[in-house]
Design a protein around this motif. Sequence first.
Motif, short mmCIF file in Angstrom:
data_model
loop_
_atom_site.label_atom_id
_atom_site.label_comp_id
_atom_site.label_asym_id
_atom_site.label_seq_id
_atom_site.Cartn_x
_atom_site.Cartn_y
_atom_site.Cartn_z
N HIS A 1 -7.71 0.71 7.53
CA HIS A 1 -7.82 1.83 6.59
C HIS A 1 -9.28 2.07 6.20
CE1 HIS A 1 -3.49 1.99 6.14
NE2 HIS A 1 -3.46 0.70 5.84
N SER B 1 -10.92 1.20 0.51
CA SER B 1 -10.56 2.25 1.47
C SER B 1 -10.45 3.60 0.76
CB SER B 1 -9.25 1.91 2.18
OG SER B 1 -8.13 2.07 1.32
N GLU C 1 -12.69 6.83 1.40
CA GLU C 1 -12.07 8.14 1.64
C GLU C 1 -12.68 9.20 0.73
OE1 GLU C 1 -7.70 10.35 1.18
OE2 GLU C 1 -7.89 8.19 0.84
N ARG D 1 -11.19 3.38 9.33
CA ARG D 1 -10.86 4.77 9.64
C ARG D 1 -11.60 5.73 8.72
NH1 ARG D 1 -5.30 6.75 7.83
NH2 ARG D 1 -4.62 4.82 8.86
N GLN D 2 -11.61 5.42 7.42
CA GLN D 2 -12.29 6.30 6.49
C GLN D 2 -13.80 6.27 6.69
OE1 GLN D 2 -10.69 8.44 4.87
NE2 GLN D 2 -8.63 7.58 5.09
N ARG E 1 0.84 -1.20 0.00
CA ARG E 1 0.00 0.00 0.00
C ARG E 1 0.87 1.25 0.00
NH1 ARG E 1 -5.25 1.68 1.75
NH2 ARG E 1 -5.21 3.83 2.53
N ASP F 1 -7.68 -2.18 -0.14
CA ASP F 1 -7.15 -0.83 -0.37
C ASP F 1 -8.02 -0.07 -1.36
OD1 ASP F 1 -5.06 -1.19 1.38
OD2 ASP F 1 -3.63 -1.83 -0.16
#
Length: 361
Positions: free
Chosen positions: A243, A191, A195, A246-247, A25, A188
Amino acid sequence: SMGPKMYSHGFACLSEMEQEYEPTRALVHAMGKHFRRTPYIARKAMNVLMDQLNKDFSPVSSAESEVELEGDDLDWPMKAPDPPQGSQLPNDHEDPDDNADAPPFQVSTAGVNAVLSGLAEQGLIQEVWALKNSIESKYDDFLAQRNDQFQEEQSSFANSAAFLDTEAEQHPKLRYTKSTFPVKFNADSYSYIMECLGKSLFIDLHRRKLDNIGQRSCIQRSLNQADGILSEMEEQGIPLTHHVIRQYMELLCTAGDVETATAMVLDHLNMTPNEGDDGEPLEAGFKLEIDSKAIYRVARANLEAGDYEKAQKIGEHCGRHFTYFHQQVAKGLREQAEQGNTPQDENYNGNNTQSDSSYTY
């Protein structure tokens, strides 16, 4: 810095690496940093990627290759808009066609994630959905084409004893699966999409002139799309990484749904490593990943909401190095005790937990 002339070379390197192992990542994000600089650059990188994907799977004529982005009617590849008047791009960005002579490359998951990273930074959610939908459409076309080829082979060799003994005869679809398609969305990928949802919502709420109805509509749409992403990950068996979480929490806090974000953090902090919410033992190795950044973001959202007790409880798990945060919580608790107020500020409406400069990255 890397300009459009080098985009294809960068994508080719990621594709070549992906044939041997999965790029980290950090490496993908490092390439994505070049695409995060401006919306123009992010769109340019996306066009380079989609041009190659169209060449590989669905060639289009030059007359069809440039369209304008308008509402939800999207087609690709989209022509990158001209840079704003009065702005000066670096020399390697001056020619809009400076990627024309670049070598071909195979589109890869890592390359797609690098572009998603750039689009996410700019909050270009329409482009993100269009890129995702286009790749999924290419995958459907890919499967249909491969299945047609397989049916032809099956018809040609129907009388072959050797063919009848193959595993492909018993399981026709085993031969052409998603593993043979060059792009497969991973944690990813999702994520970065999450985001982008959060930053797009932040822009809508703080930089667009929307009335209360418009704001509520944007919030509800973003939350519904986020739930759809989480459901899609679950259906595909993709684990939730810290990740993604969190987003998602950033999105919840931006939307003013601090209560849900707080409940997730408190459940995580109160959950023993071997026991779930229902008291049943968890599978070996299972642990919901919520990192310190997400925990701090929720603690700060409670501070901004005036719920100092929850901010203090969650903040205890953030570490003492957040000195200013802990000072603000202590100050709020003192003032609350002096005035006899409830933990929830009476002026807090639940939809205004962010200032224009408070979005965390």
